[in-house]
Scaffold this motif. Structure first.
Motif, PDB file in Angstrom:
ATOM      1  N   HIS A   1     -11.981   2.400 -14.790  1.00 44.37           N
ATOM      2  CA  HIS A   1     -10.574   2.591 -15.137  1.00 44.37           C
ATOM      3  C   HIS A   1      -9.731   1.561 -14.401  1.00 44.37           C
ATOM      4  CE1 HIS A   1      -6.914   4.976 -16.122  1.00 44.37           C
ATOM      5  NE2 HIS A   1      -6.469   4.437 -14.996  1.00 44.37           N
ATOM      6  N   THR A   2      -8.967   0.761 -15.123  1.00 41.88           N
ATOM      7  CA  THR A   2      -7.981  -0.112 -14.487  1.00 41.88           C
ATOM      8  C   THR A   2      -6.603   0.497 -14.686  1.00 41.88           C
ATOM      9  OG1 THR A   2      -7.621  -1.491 -16.452  1.00 41.88           O
ATOM     10  CG2 THR A   2      -9.361  -2.183 -14.918  1.00 41.88           C
ATOM     11  N   ALA A   3      -5.791   0.462 -13.631  1.00 46.70           N
ATOM     12  CA  ALA A   3      -4.511   1.157 -13.624  1.00 46.70           C
ATOM     13  C   ALA A   3      -3.371   0.251 -14.034  1.00 46.70           C
ATOM     14  CB  ALA A   3      -4.237   1.711 -12.224  1.00 46.70           C
ATOM     15  N   MET A   4      -2.296   0.885 -14.491  1.00 46.65           N
ATOM     16  CA  MET A   4      -1.060   0.186 -14.752  1.00 46.65           C
ATOM     17  C   MET A   4      -0.391  -0.187 -13.433  1.00 46.65           C
ATOM     18  SD  MET A   4       0.282   2.682 -17.783  1.00 46.65           S
ATOM     19  CE  MET A   4       1.723   1.698 -18.172  1.00 46.65           C
ATOM     20  N   SER A   5       0.532  -1.127 -13.496  1.00 49.17           N
ATOM     21  CA  SER A   5       1.310  -1.557 -12.340  1.00 49.17           C
ATOM     22  C   SER A   5       2.557  -0.690 -12.202  1.00 49.17           C
ATOM     23  CB  SER A   5       1.718  -3.024 -12.536  1.00 49.17           C
ATOM     24  OG  SER A   5       2.664  -3.423 -11.582  1.00 49.17           O
ATOM     25  N   THR A   6       3.126  -0.651 -10.992  1.00 52.00           N
ATOM     26  CA  THR A   6       4.452  -0.063 -10.834  1.00 52.00           C
ATOM     27  C   THR A   6       5.528  -1.147 -10.898  1.00 52.00           C
ATOM     28  OG1 THR A   6       4.541  -0.241  -8.410  1.00 52.00           O
ATOM     29  CG2 THR A   6       3.491   1.729  -9.342  1.00 52.00           C
ATOM     30  N   ALA A   7       5.148  -2.388 -11.196  1.00 52.26           N
ATOM     31  CA  ALA A   7       6.093  -3.508 -11.148  1.00 52.26           C
ATOM     32  C   ALA A   7       6.375  -4.119 -12.513  1.00 52.26           C
ATOM     33  CB  ALA A   7       5.578  -4.588 -10.194  1.00 52.26           C
ATOM     34  N   PHE A   8       5.352  -4.581 -13.208  1.00 52.74           N
ATOM     35  CA  PHE A   8       5.545  -5.249 -14.502  1.00 52.74           C
ATOM     36  C   PHE A   8       4.226  -5.263 -15.261  1.00 52.74           C
ATOM     37  CE2 PHE A   8       4.831  -8.434 -11.178  1.00 52.74           C
ATOM     38  CZ  PHE A   8       3.675  -9.065 -11.634  1.00 52.74           C
ATOM     39  N   PRO A   9       4.285  -5.358 -16.591  1.00 54.64           N
ATOM     40  CA  PRO A   9       3.058  -5.446 -17.370  1.00 54.64           C
ATOM     41  C   PRO A   9       2.545  -6.876 -17.461  1.00 54.64           C
ATOM     42  CG  PRO A   9       4.920  -5.382 -18.840  1.00 54.64           C
ATOM     43  CD  PRO A   9       5.483  -5.263 -17.442  1.00 54.64           C
ATOM     44  N   GLN A  10       1.296  -7.005 -17.852  1.00 53.46           N
ATOM     45  CA  GLN A  10       0.714  -8.289 -18.238  1.00 53.46           C
ATOM     46  C   GLN A  10       0.219  -8.172 -19.685  1.00 53.46           C
ATOM     47  OE1 GLN A  10      -1.244 -10.940 -15.409  1.00 53.46           O
ATOM     48  NE2 GLN A  10      -1.729  -9.133 -14.180  1.00 53.46           N
ATOM     49  N   PRO A  11       0.055  -9.297 -20.364  1.00 53.87           N
ATOM     50  CA  PRO A  11      -0.404  -9.236 -21.761  1.00 53.87           C
ATOM     51  C   PRO A  11      -1.829  -8.742 -21.869  1.00 53.87           C
ATOM     52  CG  PRO A  11      -0.317 -11.508 -20.978  1.00 53.87           C
ATOM     53  CD  PRO A  11       0.315 -10.677 -19.904  1.00 53.87           C
ATOM     54  N   ALA A  12      -2.141  -8.198 -23.023  1.00 49.84           N
ATOM     55  CA  ALA A  12      -3.516  -7.804 -23.303  1.00 49.84           C
ATOM     56  C   ALA A  12      -4.398  -9.040 -23.314  1.00 49.84           C
ATOM     57  CB  ALA A  12      -3.586  -7.083 -24.647  1.00 49.84           C
ATOM     58  N   PRO A  13      -5.669  -8.899 -22.957  1.00 46.68           N
ATOM     59  CA  PRO A  13      -6.562 -10.058 -22.896  1.00 46.68           C
ATOM     60  C   PRO A  13      -6.552 -10.881 -24.177  1.00 46.68           C
ATOM     61  CG  PRO A  13      -7.637  -8.137 -21.976  1.00 46.68           C
ATOM     62  CD  PRO A  13      -6.351  -7.657 -22.570  1.00 46.68           C
ATOM     63  N   GLY A  14      -6.296 -12.186 -24.027  1.00 44.72           N
ATOM     64  CA  GLY A  14      -6.364 -13.102 -25.155  1.00 44.72           C
ATOM     65  C   GLY A  14      -5.151 -13.132 -26.053  1.00 44.72           C
ATOM     66  N   THR A  15      -4.115 -12.337 -25.756  1.00 39.03           N
ATOM     67  CA  THR A  15      -2.934 -12.291 -26.627  1.00 39.03           C
ATOM     68  C   THR A  15      -1.828 -13.229 -26.173  1.00 39.03           C
ATOM     69  OG1 THR A  15      -1.957 -10.439 -25.393  1.00 39.03           O
ATOM     70  CG2 THR A  15      -3.427  -9.892 -27.243  1.00 39.03           C
ATOM     71  N   ALA A  16      -2.050 -14.000 -25.131  1.00 40.70           N
ATOM     72  CA  ALA A  16      -1.069 -14.946 -24.610  1.00 40.70           C
ATOM     73  C   ALA A  16      -1.834 -16.150 -24.070  1.00 40.70           C
ATOM     74  CB  ALA A  16      -0.232 -14.295 -23.502  1.00 40.70           C
ATOM     75  N   PRO A  17      -1.141 -17.253 -23.800  1.00 41.38           N
ATOM     76  CA  PRO A  17      -1.834 -18.423 -23.248  1.00 41.38           C
ATOM     77  C   PRO A  17      -2.538 -18.125 -21.935  1.00 41.38           C
ATOM     78  CG  PRO A  17       0.335 -19.048 -24.065  1.00 41.38           C
ATOM     79  CD  PRO A  17       0.282 -17.555 -24.111  1.00 41.38           C
TER      80      PRO A  17
ATOM     81  N   PHE B   1       8.630  -9.373  -5.563  1.00 40.31           N
ATOM     82  CA  PHE B   1       8.754 -10.023  -6.880  1.00 40.31           C
ATOM     83  C   PHE B   1      10.178  -9.840  -7.377  1.00 40.31           C
ATOM     84  CE2 PHE B   1       8.707  -9.858 -11.506  1.00 40.31           C
ATOM     85  CZ  PHE B   1       7.939 -10.965 -11.845  1.00 40.31           C
ATOM     86  N   ASN B   2      10.762 -10.898  -7.967  1.00 37.65           N
ATOM     87  CA  ASN B   2      12.132 -10.812  -8.477  1.00 37.65           C
ATOM     88  C   ASN B   2      12.323 -11.834  -9.590  1.00 37.65           C
ATOM     89  OD1 ASN B   2      14.830 -10.162  -8.790  1.00 37.65           O
ATOM     90  ND2 ASN B   2      15.508 -11.489  -7.118  1.00 37.65           N
ATOM     91  N   LYS B   3      11.719 -11.532 -10.733  1.00 34.05           N
ATOM     92  CA  LYS B   3      11.860 -12.400 -11.900  1.00 34.05           C
ATOM     93  C   LYS B   3      12.212 -11.537 -13.105  1.00 34.05           C
ATOM     94  CE  LYS B   3       8.757 -15.980 -10.129  1.00 34.05           C
ATOM     95  NZ  LYS B   3       7.515 -16.780 -10.364  1.00 34.05           N
ATOM     96  N   ALA B   4      12.292 -12.163 -14.269  1.00 38.52           N
ATOM     97  CA  ALA B   4      12.806 -11.486 -15.461  1.00 38.52           C
ATOM     98  C   ALA B   4      12.033 -10.218 -15.804  1.00 38.52           C
ATOM     99  CB  ALA B   4      12.785 -12.446 -16.649  1.00 38.52           C
ATOM    100  N   ALA B   5      10.736 -10.195 -15.546  1.00 40.98           N
ATOM    101  CA  ALA B   5       9.929  -9.032 -15.917  1.00 40.98           C
ATOM    102  C   ALA B   5      10.355  -7.773 -15.176  1.00 40.98           C
ATOM    103  CB  ALA B   5       8.448  -9.318 -15.677  1.00 40.98           C
ATOM    104  N   ASN B   6      10.869  -7.927 -13.960  1.00 38.40           N
ATOM    105  CA  ASN B   6      11.391  -6.788 -13.192  1.00 38.40           C
ATOM    106  C   ASN B   6      12.106  -7.332 -11.968  1.00 38.40           C
ATOM    107  OD1 ASN B   6      11.998  -4.447 -11.845  1.00 38.40           O
ATOM    108  ND2 ASN B   6       9.910  -3.657 -11.801  1.00 38.40           N
ATOM    109  N   GLN B   7      13.406  -7.146 -11.923  1.00 35.63           N
ATOM    110  CA  GLN B   7      14.199  -7.623 -10.788  1.00 35.63           C
ATOM    111  C   GLN B   7      14.424  -6.542  -9.739  1.00 35.63           C
ATOM    112  OE1 GLN B   7      17.733  -9.514 -12.376  1.00 35.63           O
ATOM    113  NE2 GLN B   7      16.546 -11.133 -13.358  1.00 35.63           N
TER     114      GLN B   7
END
Length: 322
Positions: free
Chosen positions: A265-281, A71-77
């Protein structure tokens, strides 16, 4: 934890609120340390292991997830760099303590299942001082070749498209592949479900069970496909056990729930976050302010007590430099 704290963190359904869990927590470069003693599971972010981890336990292991190498985008290069931070924290966070018995990776090791991505991930992960590594695939690990590269590298000796189980110190571990998706949902399929039923069927109800798969087995947010279509069937096979811990990745954030003797338990990523459910399109990589991705870390101590209805969650800022 006070009743007020529990009211803040948990809703009536027993789902820990993301706002409470993510206060002062890391977006990336973290892993989860799990310990089991007498069938009761406890967890803490790797960064807090020296403060919150038991000095001695019958079994401990580390969970990381969603490395997305390639992965190489703005969220984490530099996802390789944040994976290295996670491995460094696993190693440094265990200083002076019993080393983990092993590590699990709950999928999306790579971004597009290319050989070079698997090579890079394997090279970084082998630096972890955590014994053997157990993997389950994510959908990104199957995206290019229906999982052939994954199975050759990380799925040797597994059944079907990558499921398996093993016993360790009296705990039964089950690795599942639910990333062969139906639409956006996770899916296990009839063959894997039949195997799971037989695999669990011969166990005593007093056996602690740990199940790990990439996509949440329970329905976190159906609109975004954050759940497993036939997960309820799988979970029905586990209800008779006194202690079941279900570990997942995929959604890049901590969400927890307890139903009876089953904790999720769902774990965090070592790469980038995602939005909380329903808080983004929709779901997807989410950029954070400059300088926050690697430096804003937090401490979470999670205790799972058999017979209690909610997880006890305490989160605080990370004051200790590794």
């Amino acid at each position: 934890m006070s009743n007020k704290d529990q009211d803040t963190l948990a809703n009536p359904a027993g789902v820990i609120r993301r706002r409470g869990l993510l206060k002062c927590m890391a977006w990336a470069g973290t892993g989860v340390l799990w310990t089991l003693g007498g069938g009761v599971a406890s967890s803490a972010l790797i960064s807090s292991a020296k403060a919150a981890g038991p000095a001695a336990s019958s079994l401990s292991f580390v969970q990381i997830s969603d490395s997305h190498i390639g992965f190489n985008k703005a969220a984490n290069q530099n996802v390789t760099g944040t994976l290295k931070i996670a491995i460094d924290k696993i190693n440094a966070g265990r200083a002076g303590m019993k080393q983990p018995d092993f590590m699990i990776h709950t999928g999306d090791i790579t971004q597009s299942s290319k050989p070079a991505e698997f090579d890079t991930a394997a090279e970084v992960i082998k630096g972890a001082k955590a014994g053997q590594v157990f993997y389950v695939p994510g959908e990104h690990d199957f995206s290019l070749d229906d999982g052939e590269q994954y199975k050759q590298r990380f799925g040797k000796g597994t059944l079907g498209n990558g499921w398996y189980s093993h016993d360790y110190k009296g705990v039964h571990f089950v690795g599942l592949n639910n990333c062969v998706q139906v639409d956006a949902m996770g899916n296990l399929g009839a063959d894997q479900l039949a195997w799971l039923k037989a695999d669990l069927g011969g166990l005593s109800a007093s056996t602690p069970v740990v199940v790990f798969a990439h996509i949440p087995l329970w329905m976190v947010y159906e609109k975004w496909g954050w759940g497993t279509q036939d997960g309820e069937t799988a979970l029905s096979y586990m209800k008779r056990f006194g202690s079941v811990t279900v570990l997942n990745g995929h959604i890049h954030q901590i969400v927890q729930k307890v139903e009876g003797n089953v904790s999720f338990h769902t774990a965090m990523s070592t790469a980038f976050p995602q939005p909380a459910p329903g808080t983004a399109p929709g779901p997807g990589p989410m950029a954070v302010p400059a300088g926050k991705l690697e430096s804003v870390l937090g401490v979470t101590d999670v205790k799972v007590v058999r017979g209690h209805s909610h997880l006890a969650v305490v989160d605080s800022s990370l004051a200790e430099a590794v």
